[in-house]
Write a protein that holds these residues in place. Structure first.
Motif, short mmCIF file in Angstrom:
data_model
loop_
_atom_site.label_atom_id
_atom_site.label_comp_id
_atom_site.label_asym_id
_atom_site.label_seq_id
_atom_site.Cartn_x
_atom_site.Cartn_y
_atom_site.Cartn_z
N UNK A 117 50.83 26.84 35.49
CA UNK A 117 50.90 27.72 36.66
C UNK A 117 52.06 28.70 36.57
N UNK A 118 53.16 28.25 36.01
CA UNK A 118 54.36 29.08 35.89
C UNK A 118 54.98 28.74 34.53
N UNK A 119 54.46 29.38 33.45
CA UNK A 119 54.74 28.93 32.08
C UNK A 119 56.21 28.90 31.69
N UNK A 120 57.03 29.76 32.30
CA UNK A 120 58.41 29.80 31.86
C UNK A 120 59.34 28.94 32.72
N UNK A 121 59.03 28.77 34.01
CA UNK A 121 60.04 28.15 34.88
C UNK A 121 59.71 26.81 35.52
N UNK A 122 58.44 26.54 35.83
CA UNK A 122 58.17 25.33 36.62
C UNK A 122 58.40 24.05 35.80
N UNK A 123 59.07 23.08 36.41
CA UNK A 123 59.32 21.79 35.76
C UNK A 123 58.21 20.81 36.12
N UNK A 124 57.57 20.25 35.10
CA UNK A 124 56.49 19.28 35.31
C UNK A 124 57.13 17.90 35.46
N UNK A 125 57.55 17.62 36.71
CA UNK A 125 58.37 16.44 36.92
C UNK A 125 57.64 15.26 37.56
N UNK A 126 56.43 15.47 38.05
CA UNK A 126 55.76 14.37 38.77
C UNK A 126 54.26 14.51 38.69
N UNK A 127 53.60 13.42 39.05
CA UNK A 127 52.14 13.44 39.09
C UNK A 127 51.61 14.48 40.06
N UNK A 128 52.32 14.69 41.17
CA UNK A 128 51.79 15.67 42.13
C UNK A 128 51.93 17.10 41.61
N UNK A 129 53.03 17.38 40.90
CA UNK A 129 53.15 18.71 40.28
C UNK A 129 52.06 18.87 39.22
N UNK A 130 51.85 17.81 38.45
CA UNK A 130 50.81 17.86 37.41
C UNK A 130 49.44 18.11 38.04
N UNK A 131 49.17 17.38 39.14
CA UNK A 131 47.86 17.50 39.79
C UNK A 131 47.60 18.93 40.26
N UNK A 132 48.64 19.56 40.83
CA UNK A 132 48.40 20.91 41.32
C UNK A 132 48.33 21.93 40.18
N UNK A 133 48.61 21.50 38.96
CA UNK A 133 48.49 22.41 37.81
C UNK A 133 47.16 22.27 37.07
N UNK A 134 46.37 21.25 37.41
CA UNK A 134 45.14 21.00 36.63
C UNK A 134 44.15 22.17 36.69
N UNK A 135 44.17 22.90 37.81
CA UNK A 135 43.23 24.02 37.93
C UNK A 135 43.76 25.29 37.25
N UNK A 136 44.93 25.19 36.61
CA UNK A 136 45.54 26.38 36.01
C UNK A 136 45.39 26.45 34.49
N UNK A 137 44.63 25.52 33.90
CA UNK A 137 44.30 25.64 32.47
C UNK A 137 42.88 25.14 32.23
N UNK A 138 42.27 25.68 31.18
CA UNK A 138 40.84 25.42 31.00
C UNK A 138 40.54 24.42 29.89
N UNK A 139 41.48 24.19 29.00
CA UNK A 139 41.24 23.22 27.94
C UNK A 139 41.31 21.81 28.54
#
Ligand code: ZN
Length: 240
Positions: A117-139
């Motif tokens: 979702x934010x390739x340069x800055x967002x920190x993938x620190x938790x399951x909830x952050x990961x969950x909200x990112x699932x719709x932001x990539x297609x592979x």
């Protein structure tokens, strides 16, 4: 195909070489950004990545070192190291860093530094952050760095679970979508000073995290010679 996945090398050549040795043999190298910043050998690390034909992306430290991102959001030590890097890298290194994308697709994986979702800055620190990112990539799967912590976030029903690297061996990827972090080569932050990396097998669909010792004192000596901040030098000994 066996892929050596490395991230957050941070200009630490000795750590990079130790990780590549530990992951060999491999067919390709994928890197997830923060190639430079903090450490003493930015040109040498970039030369190594070019020599081995690494595929990959740019991180926030790389962007700041080439003037593509303001240093305002960095802490004082990080900023001092970025400024040292910007002043000392060759034009060739700068041009190579400038040519890197922030999102790359490689086979069934999306490669980013922070998050899709934010390739340069967002920190993938938790399951909830990961969950909200699932719709932001297609592979099916995504590889991230930036936090310097090895982990896999994987869909588990409506939730996303965090899976830590296991001594029991590789993690098998399946139909569940996952976001995976190999940990940091050049500045681990989990209390273990050994360099980290990950081997990905695209036929077996497995990922296996590795840790490997390297001559920390040699790198600390180079950092001292270059006048890099003391706190950055000290932290390498503690992996923090
Ligand atoms: Zn980093």
């Amino acid at each position: 195909m066996r892929v050596a996945v490395v991230s957050d090398i941070h200009a630490n050549l000795a750590a990079l070489d130790a990780v590549l040795d530990a992951l060999a043999p491999y067919d390709e190298v994928w890197q997830l950004g923060d190639i430079v910043g903090y450490g003493p050998q930015p040109d040498e690390v970039v030369a190594r990545l070019r020599e081995i034909g690494a595929t990959g992306v740019r991180g926030n430290h790389d962007a700041a070192a080439i003037g593509a991102l303001s240093t305002e959001a960095f802490n004082d030590d990080a900023r001092a190291a970025i400024e040292w890097t910007a002043d000392h890298i060759t034009d060739e290194t700068r041009a190579w860093l400038t040519g890197l994308e922030t999102v790359v697709t490689a086979g069934e994986f999306t490669l980013v530094h922070g998050s899709p979702r934010d390739p340069v800055w967002e920190y993938m620190v938790s399951g909830s952050v990961a969950r909200s990112n699932l719709s932001h990539f297609e592979t099916p799967w995504c590889l991230v760095g930036h936090t310097h912590i090895a982990v896999a976030f994987r869909q588990a029903g409506s939730r996303v679970e965090a899976i830590s690297p296991s001594e029991r061996g590789p993690l098998k990827l399946d139909e569940r979508r996952a976001i995976i972090n190999p940990g940091s080569v050049g500045q681990p932050r989990d209390g273990d000073p050994r360099a980290g990396g990950m081997l990905l097998d695209t036929e077996l669909n497995t990922v296996e995290w590795h840790r490997v010792g390297y001559p920390v004192e040699v790198v600390q000596g180079l950092m001292e010679e270059r006048g890099l901040p003391a706190r950055l030098i000290e932290r390498l000994a503690f992996g923090w």
